[in-house]
Design a protein around this motif. Sequence first.
Motif, PDB file in Angstrom:
ATOM      1  N   VAL A 157       0.837  -1.194   0.000  1.00 26.16           N
ATOM      2  CA  VAL A 157       0.000   0.000   0.000  1.00 26.16           C
ATOM      3  C   VAL A 157       0.872   1.245   0.000  1.00 26.16           C
ATOM      4  N   LYS A 158       2.017   1.180   0.623  1.00 25.97           N
ATOM      5  CA  LYS A 158       2.920   2.325   0.685  1.00 25.97           C
ATOM      6  C   LYS A 158       3.633   2.539  -0.644  1.00 25.97           C
ATOM      7  N   LEU A 159       3.839   1.466  -1.412  1.00 25.98           N
ATOM      8  CA  LEU A 159       4.630   1.604  -2.653  1.00 25.98           C
ATOM      9  C   LEU A 159       4.037   2.573  -3.683  1.00 25.98           C
ATOM     10  N   PRO A 160       2.795   2.543  -4.122  1.00 23.67           N
ATOM     11  CA  PRO A 160       1.716   1.630  -3.794  1.00 23.67           C
ATOM     12  C   PRO A 160       1.470   0.622  -4.919  1.00 23.67           C
ATOM     13  N   MET A 161       0.845  -0.489  -4.574  1.00 23.21           N
ATOM     14  CA  MET A 161       0.426  -1.472  -5.558  1.00 23.21           C
ATOM     15  C   MET A 161      -0.898  -1.045  -6.175  1.00 23.21           C
ATOM     16  N   TYR A 162      -1.072  -1.369  -7.454  1.00 23.10           N
ATOM     17  CA  TYR A 162      -2.337  -1.072  -8.114  1.00 23.10           C
ATOM     18  C   TYR A 162      -3.481  -1.790  -7.371  1.00 23.10           C
ATOM     19  N   THR A 163      -4.602  -1.142  -7.273  1.00 23.91           N
ATOM     20  CA  THR A 163      -5.799  -1.455  -6.480  1.00 23.91           C
ATOM     21  C   THR A 163      -5.729  -0.839  -5.088  1.00 23.91           C
ATOM     22  N   THR A 164      -4.542  -0.465  -4.613  1.00 18.98           N
ATOM     23  CA  THR A 164      -4.429   0.278  -3.347  1.00 18.98           C
ATOM     24  C   THR A 164      -3.716   1.609  -3.588  1.00 18.98           C
ATOM     25  N   HIS A 165      -3.772   2.091  -4.823  1.00 16.31           N
ATOM     26  CA  HIS A 165      -2.991   3.252  -5.231  1.00 16.31           C
ATOM     27  C   HIS A 165      -3.790   4.545  -5.239  1.00 16.31           C
ATOM     28  N   LEU A 166      -5.087   4.511  -4.922  1.00 17.04           N
ATOM     29  CA  LEU A 166      -5.937   5.681  -5.145  1.00 17.04           C
ATOM     30  C   LEU A 166      -5.513   6.886  -4.313  1.00 17.04           C
ATOM     31  N   TRP A 167      -4.844   6.654  -3.199  1.00 22.04           N
ATOM     32  CA  TRP A 167      -4.422   7.778  -2.368  1.00 22.04           C
ATOM     33  C   TRP A 167      -3.264   8.542  -3.004  1.00 22.04           C
ATOM     34  N   LEU A 168      -2.463   7.885  -3.842  1.00 19.49           N
ATOM     35  CA  LEU A 168      -1.241   8.522  -4.348  1.00 19.49           C
ATOM     36  C   LEU A 168      -1.525   9.664  -5.326  1.00 19.49           C
ATOM     37  N   PRO A 169      -2.348   9.482  -6.396  1.00 20.75           N
ATOM     38  CA  PRO A 169      -2.616  10.632  -7.271  1.00 20.75           C
ATOM     39  C   PRO A 169      -3.266  11.802  -6.543  1.00 20.75           C
ATOM     40  N   LYS A 170      -4.180  11.505  -5.593  1.00 20.03           N
ATOM     41  CA  LYS A 170      -4.801  12.595  -4.840  1.00 20.03           C
ATOM     42  C   LYS A 170      -3.768  13.355  -4.015  1.00 20.03           C
ATOM     43  N   ALA A 171      -2.880  12.616  -3.349  1.00 15.80           N
ATOM     44  CA  ALA A 171      -1.861  13.269  -2.527  1.00 15.80           C
ATOM     45  C   ALA A 171      -0.916  14.103  -3.380  1.00 15.80           C
ATOM     46  N   HIS A 172      -0.509  13.587  -4.544  1.00 11.08           N
ATOM     47  CA  HIS A 172       0.412  14.325  -5.402  1.00 11.08           C
ATOM     48  C   HIS A 172      -0.236  15.579  -5.981  1.00 11.08           C
ATOM     49  N   VAL A 173      -1.474  15.470  -6.411  1.00 14.43           N
ATOM     50  CA  VAL A 173      -2.132  16.611  -7.039  1.00 14.43           C
ATOM     51  C   VAL A 173      -2.327  17.752  -6.045  1.00 14.43           C
ATOM     52  N   GLU A 174      -2.603  17.424  -4.788  1.00 14.40           N
ATOM     53  CA  GLU A 174      -2.868  18.458  -3.788  1.00 14.40           C
ATOM     54  C   GLU A 174      -1.619  18.923  -3.052  1.00 14.40           C
ATOM     55  N   ALA A 175      -0.531  18.164  -3.095  1.00 16.93           N
ATOM     56  CA  ALA A 175       0.651  18.487  -2.299  1.00 16.93           C
ATOM     57  C   ALA A 175       1.431  19.642  -2.921  1.00 16.93           C
ATOM     58  N   ALA A 228      -0.813  14.187 -12.089  1.00 21.53           N
ATOM     59  CA  ALA A 228      -1.461  12.879 -12.015  1.00 21.53           C
ATOM     60  C   ALA A 228      -0.759  11.888 -12.943  1.00 21.53           C
ATOM     61  N   LEU A 229      -0.290  12.369 -14.103  1.00 15.30           N
ATOM     62  CA  LEU A 229       0.422  11.477 -15.024  1.00 15.30           C
ATOM     63  C   LEU A 229       1.718  10.962 -14.395  1.00 15.30           C
ATOM     64  N   VAL A 230       2.484  11.861 -13.770  1.00 14.24           N
ATOM     65  CA  VAL A 230       3.734  11.442 -13.130  1.00 14.24           C
ATOM     66  C   VAL A 230       3.446  10.524 -11.944  1.00 14.24           C
ATOM     67  N   ALA A 231       2.342  10.763 -11.228  1.00 11.88           N
ATOM     68  CA  ALA A 231       1.980   9.904 -10.100  1.00 11.88           C
ATOM     69  C   ALA A 231       1.641   8.493 -10.578  1.00 11.88           C
ATOM     70  N   PHE A 232       0.875   8.358 -11.662  1.00 17.27           N
ATOM     71  CA  PHE A 232       0.544   7.033 -12.182  1.00 17.27           C
ATOM     72  C   PHE A 232       1.786   6.337 -12.742  1.00 17.27           C
ATOM     73  N   SER A 233       2.733   7.110 -13.282  1.00 14.29           N
ATOM     74  CA  SER A 233       3.977   6.482 -13.745  1.00 14.29           C
ATOM     75  C   SER A 233       4.759   5.907 -12.572  1.00 14.29           C
ATOM     76  N   SER A 234       4.652   6.531 -11.395  1.00 12.17           N
ATOM     77  CA  SER A 234       5.313   5.991 -10.202  1.00 12.17           C
ATOM     78  C   SER A 234       4.719   4.644  -9.809  1.00 12.17           C
TER      79      SER A 234
END
Length: 438
Positions: A184-202, A263-269
Amino acid sequence: MLTLLGITFSCFFLASWGSVSSSLIMLSLVSLLGLCNHFSLTGNLSFLSTNVSALLILLSCLLCFLSLQCTSEVKSKFYVTCILSLGLFLLLAFSQSNSLMFYIFFEASLIPTLLLIVGWGYQPERLQAGTYMMLYTVGASLPFLVLLIWQCINCGTMNMIVLGEVSMAYSGLLSFIVFGAFLVKLPMYTTHLWLPKAHVEAPLAGSMLLAGILLKLGGYGIMMMSMSFNFFMSNASWVLLSLIMWGGLLATMMCLRQVDVKALVAFSSVGHMSIVAAGLMMDHTWGVLSAMITMVAHGFSSSALFCLAYFSYSKSHTRNIPYMKGMLVLYPVMSFWWFVFCCINMAAPPTLNLLGELSIVPVLWNASFSLALTMALMVFFSASYNMYLYTSINHGSNSSYLTAGVPLKSSWLQGLLLHSIPLALILKCNLFMYQTNG
């Protein structure tokens, strides 16, 4: 650690940016000098000395400095203190041999990150992004905490190396609980929804540190816990591995339909971290080597892409890719750096990213042809979305939104240059071979 703790407190009381900057550079140079000369501290019951932890500590010190240098926000005491305290927690997490203390600092790193997102985020949705991040990461790690305490009591020690020597081999449901906390921390797909939101708002510093260092905590945790619990591949592990690789492919394909550059760079991560998770879970020499190389290379390249996204935002006042086109005509220097880091992110030769992606191919091919085919498709779509990102922003007639931009600062250009220099570690690949003196 004492040096970083000292400059954190001195920064809070004095707000001396010059002393903070010079101290972080000094720590980075000392770490790099010790790493290149294979200098290591003597392992004991409190601290673990490995080249993995040394590389990640070097990454932490450098990116903490670069995040402060590349940001243009007012460097208040609390802002700089949040970044330095995050660096201190990361340094302690990467150097711990005590498994329980590693978990404490692993979770403590979320607090400064949450403060950066909530305190200096750009939109009201930053509260929702911070909530998503805390619920996903803390919720997944609590079952792991219970299992870790049970393992330490059962074996009579908290030292990760000793745990690996005295514990029995595990698989099945226990591997899901342990790996789930870090996937979840990496994150793995299916548990990744927090990452694009965090990146876009940070803010910029939050995005740089989140992509550059905090995601690597998940990979480092998988590596250490695999050693402590003596996991072996079972049918359940193969299902999880297949989900990781297939999810990485879906994440790279989703990059092609993003209109928000962050969001594009976040999904590439998400796609790159799936390579790290697969290499570590297969527990093969080449897989672990690929994971270590990819973690370091992705730490610098993704951080630089977030810098470029922020610099482009300062020109166009939008993160919408169709409204950012034509920068090659107006800002050729920034377009040059877009080209360089898009090539690095797509693993063009002779970059460190290419070595990381190629190292895992023999392991996947030996395990399953379908996994190797999935990896080949990930490489293809990775090149596709990076070419789409570069051409959409830089080519074409210039947008009318680019007329009110601010000039590039020398500190920004210096930060981009410093992001590219550590990728020359490809000339010294023996640094990535896992060794321990614990």
